[in-house]
Scaffold this motif. Structure first.
Motif, mmCIF file in Angstrom:
data_model
loop_
_atom_site.group_PDB
_atom_site.id
_atom_site.type_symbol
_atom_site.label_atom_id
_atom_site.label_comp_id
_atom_site.label_asym_id
_atom_site.label_seq_id
_atom_site.Cartn_x
_atom_site.Cartn_y
_atom_site.Cartn_z
ATOM 1 N N GLU A 274 0.848 -1.204 0.000
ATOM 2 C CA GLU A 274 0.000 0.000 0.000
ATOM 3 C C GLU A 274 0.875 1.241 0.000
ATOM 4 O OE1 GLU A 274 -3.107 0.262 -0.369
ATOM 5 O OE2 GLU A 274 -3.737 -1.832 -0.173
ATOM 6 N N PRO A 275 0.997 1.950 -1.108
ATOM 7 C CA PRO A 275 0.477 1.575 -2.429
ATOM 8 C C PRO A 275 1.325 0.483 -3.073
ATOM 9 C CG PRO A 275 1.772 3.547 -2.619
ATOM 10 C CD PRO A 275 1.734 3.224 -1.141
ATOM 11 N N PRO A 276 0.831 -0.181 -4.148
ATOM 12 C CA PRO A 276 1.615 -1.228 -4.814
ATOM 13 C C PRO A 276 2.957 -0.696 -5.304
ATOM 14 C CG PRO A 276 -0.661 -1.259 -5.569
ATOM 15 C CD PRO A 276 -0.504 -0.005 -4.746
ATOM 16 N N ILE A 277 3.925 -1.583 -5.322
ATOM 17 C CA ILE A 277 5.251 -1.200 -5.819
ATOM 18 C C ILE A 277 5.546 -1.979 -7.089
ATOM 19 C CG2 ILE A 277 6.068 -0.649 -3.489
ATOM 20 C CD1 ILE A 277 7.616 -3.297 -3.513
ATOM 21 N N SER A 278 6.631 -1.611 -7.743
ATOM 22 C CA SER A 278 6.991 -2.312 -8.982
ATOM 23 C C SER A 278 7.644 -3.654 -8.665
ATOM 24 C CB SER A 278 7.948 -1.463 -9.815
ATOM 25 O OG SER A 278 9.209 -1.347 -9.165
ATOM 26 N N LYS A 279 7.594 -4.544 -9.644
ATOM 27 C CA LYS A 279 8.234 -5.857 -9.492
ATOM 28 C C LYS A 279 9.752 -5.721 -9.316
ATOM 29 C CE LYS A 279 8.653 -10.257 -11.979
ATOM 30 N NZ LYS A 279 8.243 -11.006 -13.199
ATOM 31 N N PRO A 280 10.435 -4.870 -10.111
ATOM 32 C CA PRO A 280 11.875 -4.686 -9.883
ATOM 33 C C PRO A 280 12.171 -4.109 -8.500
ATOM 34 C CG PRO A 280 11.282 -3.920 -12.067
ATOM 35 C CD PRO A 280 9.993 -4.190 -11.356
ATOM 36 N N GLY A 281 11.295 -3.209 -8.033
ATOM 37 C CA GLY A 281 11.493 -2.634 -6.698
ATOM 38 C C GLY A 281 11.408 -3.686 -5.613
ATOM 39 N N LEU A 282 10.424 -4.600 -5.744
ATOM 40 C CA LEU A 282 10.282 -5.680 -4.763
ATOM 41 C C LEU A 282 11.474 -6.623 -4.825
ATOM 42 C CD1 LEU A 282 8.752 -7.312 -2.664
ATOM 43 C CD2 LEU A 282 7.434 -8.358 -4.520
ATOM 44 N N SER A 283 11.912 -6.915 -6.048
ATOM 45 C CA SER A 283 13.064 -7.806 -6.203
ATOM 46 C C SER A 283 14.291 -7.216 -5.515
ATOM 47 C CB SER A 283 13.343 -8.013 -7.689
ATOM 48 O OG SER A 283 14.486 -8.820 -7.877
ATOM 49 N N HIS A 284 14.477 -5.915 -5.631
ATOM 50 C CA HIS A 284 15.598 -5.241 -4.987
ATOM 51 C C HIS A 284 15.519 -5.382 -3.464
ATOM 52 C CE1 HIS A 284 18.760 -2.302 -4.357
ATOM 53 N NE2 HIS A 284 17.951 -1.638 -3.511
#
Length: 297
Positions: A274-284
């Motif tokens: 919340e709010p959603p994050i990007s897939k690359p951001g989560l991977s980092h």
């Protein structure tokens, strides 16, 4: 019943309307007969439908009556009467000599329809084709090298390019690609057999595509599950040693969501923020967590 037999049965249902094509078809059969000489002509087959068609072709093309005779597993049509053999030879442009040179009289095969009919006769006597459940393969066999070479020329005239090989005393023309096999069968009058091969090929391609997709998806799921397991193991290692305080504030929501949704993919997990994050951001962030755990080792 073999697929070759099914194909020959279909070919035997082709109508005999044109006199030139009738003569061309029996010509193809005669050049692949068991015996074709000035003293005797003998056509031999195990297929009753083929024997009946050969009988009809001889009658229509040369007015030669010949009754099929069963000889073991074979059905034979034998002609020994000199007048009948002479009539056949004259019609095909051969001299009634003691030795026949196996060559094609192209005057008998002036039109494409006649070439296709000739090749139908060849296939009836000397052809085989693999069924839809096997790899594509069609063969035409003769024991005469010169005849094999001239039949290559005929096939090329129809836009077909056969391969050649020798097997013992036999010379083989063959197709191994499905499209050529289908085109050949269609040209000689077996469109239903050709369609059966096409449908089997399409079905096989669809099945292979589905299998590849399933395998790819399965591999991705396994990869995601392995990654999730490593991430969770890293999180627990830090929690066991330092508790939640072992993670900086910026990573604590990632830790909580990863533990709460262990089977989520990166894309799915990224949408839970919340709010959603990007897939690359989560991977980092997850890489940071694994780095923290590695420092505890």
């Amino acid at each position: 019943m073999s697929f070759s037999t099914e194909v020959k049965n279909e070919l035997c249902r082709v109508s005999m309307q044109r006199a030139c094509c009738t003569r061309a078809e029996i010509y193809g059969a005669l050049l692949h007969a068991s015996v074709f000489s000035h003293r005797e002509i003998r056509l031999s087959t195990e297929n009753a439908a083929v024997a009946r068609r050969l009988q009809a072709l001889l009658q229509r093309a040369f007015f030669v009556a010949c009754e099929p005779q069963r000889v073991g597993r074979k059905i034979q049509l034998t002609i020994t009467e000199a007048a009948q053999i002479g009539r056949i030879f004259d019609a095909l442009g051969y001299d009634c000599k003691s030795h026949i040179t196996y060559h094609l009289n192209r005057n008998v095969l002036e039109e494409d329809c006649c070439i296709a009919s000739f090749l139908r006769g060849v296939f009836l006597m000397a052809g085989t084709v693999a069924g839809p459940d096997k790899k594509s393969h069609l063969e035409l066999k003769t024991t005469h090298q010169s005849l094999s070479g001239e039949e290559v020329s005929l096939l090329l005239d129809l836009g077909l390019s056969p391969k050649q090989m020798r097997r013992g005393s036999a010379y083989i023309l063959y197709f191994k690609d499905g499209t050529s096999v289908e085109d050949f069968l269609t040209r000689i009058g077996a469109p239903h057999a050709a369609m059966e091969l096409m449908e089997a090929k399409v079905e096989k391609n669809i099945r292979n595509t589905i299998n590849r997709q399933v395998n790819c998806e399965t591999a991705n799921l396994v990869k995601a599950a392995d990654a999730s397991a490593r991430q969770i193991a890293a999180i627990r290692a830090v929690l066991d040693t330092h508790g939640e305080e072992g993670f900086p504030e910026s990573l604590r929501e990632t830790v909580r969501l990863r533990l709460e949704y262990p089977t989520d993919s990166l894309a799915e997990l990224a949408q839970r923020f919340e709010p959603p994050i990007s897939k690359p951001g989560l991977s980092h962030r997850l890489k940071k967590i694994i780095e923290l755990a590695s420092k505890e080792d």
